[in-house]
Design a protein around this motif. Structure first.
Motif, PDB file in Angstrom:
ATOM      1  N   MET A   1      91.699 -12.695 -14.915  1.00  0.00           N
ATOM      2  CA  MET A   1      93.132 -12.720 -15.086  1.00  0.00           C
ATOM      3  C   MET A   1      93.703 -13.670 -14.040  1.00  0.00           C
ATOM      4  SD  MET A   1      95.424 -11.260 -17.062  1.00  0.00           S
ATOM      5  CE  MET A   1      94.993  -9.640 -17.586  1.00  0.00           C
ATOM      6  N   LEU A   2      94.486 -14.613 -14.488  1.00  0.00           N
ATOM      7  CA  LEU A   2      95.064 -15.622 -13.604  1.00  0.00           C
ATOM      8  C   LEU A   2      96.569 -15.442 -13.516  1.00  0.00           C
ATOM      9  CD1 LEU A   2      93.153 -18.715 -15.045  1.00  0.00           C
ATOM     10  CD2 LEU A   2      92.529 -17.337 -13.043  1.00  0.00           C
ATOM     11  N   GLU A   3      97.060 -15.403 -12.304  1.00  0.00           N
ATOM     12  CA  GLU A   3      98.499 -15.281 -12.089  1.00  0.00           C
ATOM     13  C   GLU A   3      99.054 -16.643 -11.669  1.00  0.00           C
ATOM     14  OE1 GLU A   3     101.540 -13.104  -8.995  1.00  0.00           O
ATOM     15  OE2 GLU A   3      99.575 -12.187  -9.362  1.00  0.00           O
ATOM     16  N   PRO A   4     100.049 -17.154 -12.410  1.00  0.00           N
ATOM     17  CA  PRO A   4     100.607 -18.462 -12.051  1.00  0.00           C
ATOM     18  C   PRO A   4     101.239 -18.436 -10.660  1.00  0.00           C
ATOM     19  CG  PRO A   4     101.351 -17.791 -14.234  1.00  0.00           C
ATOM     20  CD  PRO A   4     100.679 -16.600 -13.610  1.00  0.00           C
ATOM     21  N   VAL A   5     101.005 -19.499  -9.908  1.00  0.00           N
ATOM     22  CA  VAL A   5     101.661 -19.704  -8.620  1.00  0.00           C
ATOM     23  C   VAL A   5     102.675 -20.814  -8.865  1.00  0.00           C
ATOM     24  CG1 VAL A   5     101.359 -20.429  -6.227  1.00  0.00           C
ATOM     25  CG2 VAL A   5      99.585 -19.036  -7.350  1.00  0.00           C
ATOM     26  N   ARG A   6     103.947 -20.470  -8.702  1.00  0.00           N
ATOM     27  CA  ARG A   6     105.015 -21.414  -9.032  1.00  0.00           C
ATOM     28  C   ARG A   6     105.649 -22.007  -7.782  1.00  0.00           C
ATOM     29  NH1 ARG A   6     106.293 -21.063 -14.451  1.00  0.00           N
ATOM     30  NH2 ARG A   6     105.400 -19.271 -15.509  1.00  0.00           N
ATOM     31  N   GLU A   7     106.117 -23.227  -7.961  1.00  0.00           N
ATOM     32  CA  GLU A   7     106.865 -23.905  -6.905  1.00  0.00           C
ATOM     33  C   GLU A   7     108.043 -24.589  -7.585  1.00  0.00           C
ATOM     34  OE1 GLU A   7     105.684 -27.666  -4.437  1.00  0.00           O
ATOM     35  OE2 GLU A   7     104.693 -25.878  -3.597  1.00  0.00           O
ATOM     36  N   ASN A   8     109.257 -24.189  -7.226  1.00  0.00           N
ATOM     37  CA  ASN A   8     110.472 -24.692  -7.880  1.00  0.00           C
ATOM     38  C   ASN A   8     110.423 -24.491  -9.396  1.00  0.00           C
ATOM     39  OD1 ASN A   8     111.529 -25.571  -5.395  1.00  0.00           O
ATOM     40  ND2 ASN A   8     110.429 -27.514  -5.581  1.00  0.00           N
ATOM     41  N   GLY A   9     109.854 -23.357  -9.817  1.00  0.00           N
ATOM     42  CA  GLY A   9     109.802 -23.007 -11.232  1.00  0.00           C
ATOM     43  C   GLY A   9     108.615 -23.567 -11.983  1.00  0.00           C
ATOM     44  N   ALA A  10     107.952 -24.580 -11.433  1.00  0.00           N
ATOM     45  CA  ALA A  10     106.812 -25.196 -12.117  1.00  0.00           C
ATOM     46  C   ALA A  10     105.509 -24.557 -11.631  1.00  0.00           C
ATOM     47  CB  ALA A  10     106.779 -26.694 -11.844  1.00  0.00           C
ATOM     48  N   ILE A  11     104.540 -24.453 -12.529  1.00  0.00           N
ATOM     49  CA  ILE A  11     103.238 -23.895 -12.151  1.00  0.00           C
ATOM     50  C   ILE A  11     102.496 -24.929 -11.318  1.00  0.00           C
ATOM     51  CG2 ILE A  11     101.012 -23.058 -12.981  1.00  0.00           C
ATOM     52  CD1 ILE A  11     102.500 -22.046 -15.492  1.00  0.00           C
ATOM     53  N   ARG A  12     102.172 -24.543 -10.093  1.00  0.00           N
ATOM     54  CA  ARG A  12     101.463 -25.416  -9.161  1.00  0.00           C
ATOM     55  C   ARG A  12      99.971 -25.115  -9.154  1.00  0.00           C
ATOM     56  NH1 ARG A  12      99.855 -24.313  -4.201  1.00  0.00           N
ATOM     57  NH2 ARG A  12     101.186 -22.506  -3.939  1.00  0.00           N
ATOM     58  N   ASP A  13      99.639 -23.808  -9.351  1.00  0.00           N
ATOM     59  CA  ASP A  13      98.252 -23.365  -9.259  1.00  0.00           C
ATOM     60  C   ASP A  13      98.181 -21.988  -9.916  1.00  0.00           C
ATOM     61  OD1 ASP A  13      95.567 -23.159  -8.574  1.00  0.00           O
ATOM     62  OD2 ASP A  13      95.902 -22.952  -6.416  1.00  0.00           O
ATOM     63  N   PHE A  14      97.023 -21.375  -9.877  1.00  0.00           N
ATOM     64  CA  PHE A  14      96.835 -20.001 -10.335  1.00  0.00           C
ATOM     65  C   PHE A  14      96.079 -19.236  -9.276  1.00  0.00           C
ATOM     66  CE2 PHE A  14      97.366 -22.339 -14.262  1.00  0.00           C
ATOM     67  CZ  PHE A  14      98.137 -21.490 -15.036  1.00  0.00           C
ATOM     68  N   ARG A  15      96.425 -17.961  -9.137  1.00  0.00           N
ATOM     69  CA  ARG A  15      95.678 -17.065  -8.255  1.00  0.00           C
ATOM     70  C   ARG A  15      94.773 -16.225  -9.128  1.00  0.00           C
ATOM     71  NH1 ARG A  15      95.648 -11.924  -6.632  1.00  0.00           N
ATOM     72  NH2 ARG A  15      97.458 -11.372  -7.880  1.00  0.00           N
ATOM     73  N   ILE A  16      93.503 -16.149  -8.771  1.00  0.00           N
ATOM     74  CA  ILE A  16      92.543 -15.349  -9.547  1.00  0.00           C
ATOM     75  C   ILE A  16      92.773 -13.888  -9.187  1.00  0.00           C
ATOM     76  CG2 ILE A  16      90.114 -14.908 -10.034  1.00  0.00           C
ATOM     77  CD1 ILE A  16      89.579 -17.868  -9.187  1.00  0.00           C
ATOM     78  N   ASP A  17      93.398 -13.170 -10.104  1.00  0.00           N
ATOM     79  CA  ASP A  17      93.729 -11.766  -9.884  1.00  0.00           C
ATOM     80  C   ASP A  17      92.515 -10.877 -10.146  1.00  0.00           C
ATOM     81  OD1 ASP A  17      95.737  -9.656  -9.426  1.00  0.00           O
ATOM     82  OD2 ASP A  17      95.359  -9.180 -11.553  1.00  0.00           O
ATOM     83  N   HIS A  18      91.750 -11.206 -11.170  1.00  0.00           N
ATOM     84  CA  HIS A  18      90.552 -10.427 -11.516  1.00  0.00           C
ATOM     85  C   HIS A  18      89.579 -11.358 -12.210  1.00  0.00           C
ATOM     86  CE1 HIS A  18      87.987  -7.155 -12.817  1.00  0.00           C
ATOM     87  NE2 HIS A  18      87.974  -7.731 -14.004  1.00  0.00           N
ATOM     88  N   ILE A  19      88.289 -11.193 -11.908  1.00  0.00           N
ATOM     89  CA  ILE A  19      87.234 -11.972 -12.572  1.00  0.00           C
ATOM     90  C   ILE A  19      86.000 -11.089 -12.687  1.00  0.00           C
ATOM     91  CG2 ILE A  19      86.354 -12.988 -10.418  1.00  0.00           C
ATOM     92  CD1 ILE A  19      86.023 -15.646 -12.068  1.00  0.00           C
ATOM     93  N   ASN A  20      85.290 -11.170 -13.809  1.00  0.00           N
ATOM     94  CA  ASN A  20      84.072 -10.377 -13.960  1.00  0.00           C
ATOM     95  C   ASN A  20      82.861 -11.204 -13.534  1.00  0.00           C
ATOM     96  OD1 ASN A  20      83.465 -12.072 -16.119  1.00  0.00           O
ATOM     97  ND2 ASN A  20      83.991 -10.570 -17.684  1.00  0.00           N
ATOM     98  N   ASP A  21      81.674 -10.575 -13.591  1.00  0.00           N
ATOM     99  CA  ASP A  21      80.451 -11.242 -13.122  1.00  0.00           C
ATOM    100  C   ASP A  21      80.167 -12.535 -13.876  1.00  0.00           C
ATOM    101  OD1 ASP A  21      79.770  -9.404 -11.131  1.00  0.00           O
ATOM    102  OD2 ASP A  21      78.769  -8.085 -12.571  1.00  0.00           O
ATOM    103  N   LEU A  22      80.288 -12.519 -15.208  1.00  0.00           N
ATOM    104  CA  LEU A  22      80.006 -13.717 -15.992  1.00  0.00           C
ATOM    105  C   LEU A  22      80.979 -14.832 -15.635  1.00  0.00           C
ATOM    106  CD1 LEU A  22      78.492 -15.255 -18.207  1.00  0.00           C
ATOM    107  CD2 LEU A  22      80.055 -14.217 -19.877  1.00  0.00           C
ATOM    108  N   GLY A  23      82.257 -14.508 -15.555  1.00  0.00           N
ATOM    109  CA  GLY A  23      83.251 -15.510 -15.188  1.00  0.00           C
ATOM    110  C   GLY A  23      82.976 -16.091 -13.811  1.00  0.00           C
ATOM    111  N   ALA A  24      82.575 -15.238 -12.884  1.00  0.00           N
ATOM    112  CA  ALA A  24      82.271 -15.706 -11.524  1.00  0.00           C
ATOM    113  C   ALA A  24      81.063 -16.638 -11.540  1.00  0.00           C
ATOM    114  CB  ALA A  24      82.020 -14.516 -10.602  1.00  0.00           C
ATOM    115  N   ARG A  25      80.003 -16.241 -12.266  1.00  0.00           N
ATOM    116  CA  ARG A  25      78.812 -17.101 -12.339  1.00  0.00           C
ATOM    117  C   ARG A  25      79.144 -18.449 -12.974  1.00  0.00           C
ATOM    118  NH1 ARG A  25      76.255 -12.556 -14.179  1.00  0.00           N
ATOM    119  NH2 ARG A  25      76.038 -13.405 -16.271  1.00  0.00           N
ATOM    120  N   MET A  26      79.941 -18.417 -14.065  1.00  0.00           N
ATOM    121  CA  MET A  26      80.293 -19.669 -14.746  1.00  0.00           C
ATOM    122  C   MET A  26      81.209 -20.528 -13.886  1.00  0.00           C
ATOM    123  SD  MET A  26      80.666 -18.340 -18.653  1.00  0.00           S
ATOM    124  CE  MET A  26      80.696 -19.938 -19.439  1.00  0.00           C
ATOM    125  N   SER A  27      81.904 -19.901 -12.928  1.00  0.00           N
ATOM    126  CA  SER A  27      82.788 -20.640 -12.025  1.00  0.00           C
ATOM    127  C   SER A  27      82.069 -21.066 -10.750  1.00  0.00           C
ATOM    128  CB  SER A  27      84.006 -19.778 -11.665  1.00  0.00           C
ATOM    129  OG  SER A  27      84.732 -19.459 -12.829  1.00  0.00           O
TER     130      SER A  27
END
Length: 191
Positions: A1-27
């Motif tokens: 689950m990715l939470e948008p990190v905004r700056e002046n209303g625009a998405i600048r980045d995402f914070r990884i709120d939750h990731i499972n084992d497969l997602g972590a390995r693939m990342s």
């Protein structure tokens, strides 16, 4: 689950709120090392930009998107991103085996078609209730259409059956539609 990190209303980045084992390995990391980190800080390599763009579009539009990525190793991953409240939910699927099985099936079907043509055997495939799915060029030639007919149907087939054999063939199709298994019939055709 990715939470948008905004700056002046625009998405600048995402914070990884939750990731499972497969997602972590693939990342390229672990669940512990990636949870609560910035997507920009995750070890995504050359995938960072296309995936970040995908996640950004999903967060902004609310439209789900899917992409398949082929890795240098030959592995194929399907990424599906959907908006969930203000976050982006991402699912990862390793579809390598599915792709390989589909390729082997296509190869086998092609060899079967070539063998049938070499042997002069006509092939037709039918899905009861839906109609004829496939006929080979040899099948069409046997029925008097050397250039192919294009659109076959059960009714068109029955029109080609001699009238004396037609009811028996119709009865066989009816039994199959009612759930009978396995079938064989012999009939004569008009050409």
């Amino acid at each position: 689950m990715l939470e948008p990190v905004r700056e002046n209303g625009a998405i600048r980045d995402f914070r990884i709120d939750h990731i499972n084992d497969l997602g972590a390995r693939m990342s390229g990391g672990t669940v512990e090392s990636l949870t609560d980190t910035s997507l920009d800080d995750a070890p995504a390599g050359e995938l960072r930009e296309p995936l970040s763009s995908l996640y950004r579009r999903v967060a902004e539009t609310g439209e789900s998107e899917e992409v398949e990525i082929v890795f240098d190793s030959g592995a194929v991953a399907r990424y599906r991103a959907s908006r969930a409240d203000e976050c982006v939910a991402v699912t990862f699927s390793d579809v390598t085996d599915t792709r390989q099985v589909a390729a082997r099936l296509r190869d086998a079907e092609n060899r079967f078609r070539l063998a049938g043509e070499a042997a002069g055997v006509g092939v037709w495939e039918i899905e009861l209730g839906r109609g004829v799915r496939y006929t080979s060029s040899v099948h069409d030639a046997i029925f008097g259409y050397p250039d192919g007919l294009g659109e076959w149907s059960v009714e068109r087939f029955l029109e080609s059956v001699l009238p004396a054999d037609r009811q028996s063939v119709r009865d066989t199709f009816r039994l199959l539609e009612e759930g009978a298994e396995g079938w064989t019939f012999l009939c004569r055709i008009l050409r």
